[in-house]
Design an enzyme around this catalytic site. Structure first.
Site, PDB file in Angstrom:
ATOM      1  N   PRO A  10      32.470  40.907  38.751  1.00 12.16           N
ATOM      2  CA  PRO A  10      33.438  40.100  39.779  1.00 12.16           C
ATOM      3  C   PRO A  10      33.518  39.636  41.351  1.00 12.16           C
ATOM      4  CG  PRO A  10      34.096  41.979  39.110  1.00 12.16           C
ATOM      5  CD  PRO A  10      32.510  42.386  38.604  1.00 12.16           C
ATOM      6  N   ASN A  11      33.423  38.382  41.161  1.00 15.46           N
ATOM      7  CA  ASN A  11      34.130  38.104  42.930  1.00 15.46           C
ATOM      8  C   ASN A  11      32.175  37.790  43.648  1.00 15.46           C
ATOM      9  OD1 ASN A  11      36.961  38.219  43.089  1.00 15.46           O
ATOM     10  ND2 ASN A  11      36.934  40.540  42.998  1.00 15.46           N
ATOM     11  N   ARG A  18      33.603  34.162  52.419  1.00 14.71           N
ATOM     12  CA  ARG A  18      34.682  35.665  52.948  1.00 14.71           C
ATOM     13  C   ARG A  18      34.161  36.651  53.354  1.00 14.71           C
ATOM     14  NH1 ARG A  18      37.566  31.923  50.960  1.00 14.71           N
ATOM     15  NH2 ARG A  18      39.317  31.567  49.218  1.00 14.71           N
ATOM     16  N   TYR A  23      30.457  41.803  53.565  1.00 12.57           N
ATOM     17  CA  TYR A  23      28.611  41.795  52.296  1.00 12.57           C
ATOM     18  C   TYR A  23      28.342  40.372  52.848  1.00 12.57           C
ATOM     19  CZ  TYR A  23      32.246  43.197  49.091  1.00 12.57           C
ATOM     20  OH  TYR A  23      33.110  44.384  49.400  1.00 12.57           O
ATOM     21  N   ASN A  75      24.760  44.886  39.992  1.00 21.23           N
ATOM     22  CA  ASN A  75      25.693  45.118  40.970  1.00 21.23           C
ATOM     23  C   ASN A  75      26.807  44.483  40.115  1.00 21.23           C
ATOM     24  OD1 ASN A  75      27.904  45.053  42.397  1.00 21.23           O
ATOM     25  ND2 ASN A  75      26.291  44.270  43.888  1.00 21.23           N
ATOM     26  N   ALA A  78      33.631  45.700  41.514  1.00 19.92           N
ATOM     27  CA  ALA A  78      34.636  46.611  41.581  1.00 19.92           C
ATOM     28  C   ALA A  78      34.776  47.368  40.060  1.00 19.92           C
ATOM     29  CB  ALA A  78      36.019  45.932  41.646  1.00 19.92           C
ATOM     30  N   HIS A  81      34.136  51.306  39.933  1.00 19.53           N
ATOM     31  CA  HIS A  81      35.118  52.227  40.141  1.00 19.53           C
ATOM     32  C   HIS A  81      35.752  52.365  38.505  1.00 19.53           C
ATOM     33  CE1 HIS A  81      32.770  51.043  43.710  1.00 19.53           C
ATOM     34  NE2 HIS A  81      33.113  50.340  44.232  1.00 19.53           N
ATOM     35  N   ASP A  88      29.940  51.687  28.728  1.00 24.25           N
ATOM     36  CA  ASP A  88      28.750  51.805  27.445  1.00 24.25           C
ATOM     37  C   ASP A  88      28.213  51.155  27.181  1.00 24.25           C
ATOM     38  OD1 ASP A  88      30.485  53.793  28.006  1.00 24.25           O
ATOM     39  OD2 ASP A  88      32.306  53.788  26.219  1.00 24.25           O
ATOM     40  N   GLU A  99      21.292  50.239  39.375  1.00 25.54           N
ATOM     41  CA  GLU A  99      22.411  49.810  40.527  1.00 25.54           C
ATOM     42  C   GLU A  99      22.898  49.594  41.730  1.00 25.54           C
ATOM     43  OE1 GLU A  99      25.375  53.334  40.060  1.00 25.54           O
ATOM     44  OE2 GLU A  99      26.823  52.068  41.194  1.00 25.54           O
ATOM     45  N   HIS A 101      24.047  47.321  45.219  1.00 29.89           N
ATOM     46  CA  HIS A 101      25.362  47.095  46.055  1.00 29.89           C
ATOM     47  C   HIS A 101      25.308  46.649  47.927  1.00 29.89           C
ATOM     48  CE1 HIS A 101      27.879  49.198  43.461  1.00 29.89           C
ATOM     49  NE2 HIS A 101      27.148  50.239  42.991  1.00 29.89           N
ATOM     50  N   SER A 103      27.055  46.860  49.911  1.00 34.86           N
ATOM     51  CA  SER A 103      27.760  47.610  51.204  1.00 34.86           C
ATOM     52  C   SER A 103      27.183  48.891  50.992  1.00 34.86           C
ATOM     53  CB  SER A 103      29.290  47.481  51.043  1.00 34.86           C
ATOM     54  OG  SER A 103      29.484  47.551  49.906  1.00 34.86           O
ATOM     55  N   ARG A 108      32.898  53.423  52.377  1.00 39.79           N
ATOM     56  CA  ARG A 108      33.860  52.864  52.458  1.00 39.79           C
ATOM     57  C   ARG A 108      35.389  54.367  51.765  1.00 39.79           C
ATOM     58  NH1 ARG A 108      32.919  46.839  49.775  1.00 39.79           N
ATOM     59  NH2 ARG A 108      34.973  47.012  50.736  1.00 39.79           N
ATOM     60  N   ARG A 112      36.059  54.122  45.939  1.00 40.38           N
ATOM     61  CA  ARG A 112      34.558  53.930  45.609  1.00 40.38           C
ATOM     62  C   ARG A 112      33.654  54.617  45.691  1.00 40.38           C
ATOM     63  NH1 ARG A 112      35.600  47.861  47.037  1.00 40.38           N
ATOM     64  NH2 ARG A 112      37.400  47.619  48.227  1.00 40.38           N
TER      65      ARG A 112
HETATM   66  O1  CA2 Z   1      29.174  46.447  47.760  1.00 38.79           O
HETATM   67  C1  CA2 Z   1      28.907  45.953  46.857  1.00 38.79           C
HETATM   68  O2  CA2 Z   1      28.031  45.392  46.149  1.00 38.79           O
HETATM   69  C2  CA2 Z   1      30.271  46.042  45.577  1.00 38.79           C
HETATM   70  O3  CA2 Z   1      29.599  46.236  44.699  1.00 38.79           O
HETATM   71  C3  CA2 Z   1      31.343  44.485  45.963  1.00 38.79           C
HETATM   72  C4  CA2 Z   1      32.381  44.924  45.274  1.00 38.79           C
HETATM   73  C5  CA2 Z   1      33.052  45.973  45.743  1.00 38.79           C
HETATM   74  O4  CA2 Z   1      33.793  46.503  44.339  1.00 38.79           O
HETATM   75  C6  CA2 Z   1      32.292  47.577  45.347  1.00 38.79           C
HETATM   76  O5  CA2 Z   1      32.662  48.583  45.525  1.00 38.79           O
HETATM   77  C7  CA2 Z   1      30.532  47.707  46.318  1.00 38.79           C
HETATM   78  C8  CA2 Z   1      33.211  43.782  45.612  1.00 38.79           C
HETATM   79  C9  CA2 Z   1      32.538  42.792  45.628  1.00 38.79           C
HETATM   80  C10 CA2 Z   1      33.580  41.408  46.156  1.00 38.79           C
HETATM   81  O6  CA2 Z   1      32.887  40.897  46.643  1.00 38.79           O
HETATM   82  C11 CA2 Z   1      33.409  39.240  47.487  1.00 38.79           C
HETATM   83  C12 CA2 Z   1      32.510  38.438  48.250  1.00 38.79           C
HETATM   84  C13 CA2 Z   1      33.137  37.773  49.151  1.00 38.79           C
HETATM   85  C14 CA2 Z   1      34.426  37.925  49.169  1.00 38.79           C
HETATM   86  C15 CA2 Z   1      35.033  38.592  48.290  1.00 38.79           C
HETATM   87  C16 CA2 Z   1      34.391  39.797  48.116  1.00 38.79           C
END
Ligand code: CA2
Length: 148
Positions: A10-11, A18, A23, A75, A78, A81, A88, A99, A101, A103, A108, A112
């Site tokens: 997601p996201n 953003r 990221y 990846n 969110a 976590h 599963d 896996e 990421h 970041s 962080r 996380r």
């Molecule tokens: O660092 C990563 O790849 C994460 O999986 C990214 C997740 C975060 O919840 C993990 O802790 C680490 C968040 C992805 C959100 O992606 C965005 C991208 C652009 C703007 C806002 C959020």
């Protein structure tokens, strides 16, 4: 030909629009295009999938057990976590996965630091921006070449 499924959680569709400080400035399309170029150079059959919905990720992972997928690069974003359901699904299909990421979650917030995936993963690549994805794909290529 090895078949690799890349799953973005997601996201991640917002990449490049953003929070570039966390990221990076590459969009999801940029990352997918870099992966596709690397896959083509190395004879890998690559598919990329993104969803913001937990059930869609579960369903795509379940389908991977039937569609010839050899490896999953994921990846979970969110859901890393939070999601016992996605964990599963990966455990159920018994496909090797890495896996990924962008970041480094360990640099962080404490929430996380726990991953529902790392103990099942073949490997974890984190903190290297889009290179995290490319390094994971390189590892799969190396393993495929080594096993003939
Ligand atoms: O660092 C990563 O790849 C994460 O999986 C990214 C997740 C975060 O919840 C993990 O802790 C680490 C968040 C992805 C959100 O992606 C965005 C991208 C652009 C703007 C806002 C959020």
């Amino acid at each position: 030909m090895v078949a690799v499924l890349v799953i973005h959680g997601p996201n991640l569709n917002l990449l490049g629009q953003r929070e570039p400080g966390i990221y990076g400035s590459a969009s999801l399309s940029d990352i997918n295009a870099r992966l596709a170029r690397m896959a083509a150079r190395n004879g890998v059959d690559l598919e990329c999938f993104q969803s913001n919905a937990e059930h869609e990720l579960v369903e795509r992972i379940q389908a991977a057990a039937e569609d010839g997928t050899d490896w999953i690069l994921i990846n979970p974003a969110a859901f890393t976590h939070t999601s016992v359901a996605v964990r599963d699904a990966l455990a159920a299909v018994e496909l090797p996965f890495v896996e990924i990421h962008l970041s480094n979650p360990h640099r962080r917030e404490p929430f996380r630091h726990r991953s529902y995936f790392s103990d099942l993963a073949e490997g974890v690549v984190a903190g290297l921006g889009e290179d995290s994805y490319l390094l994971a794909l390189q590892a799969v290529i190396n393993r495929t070449n080594a096993s003939g």
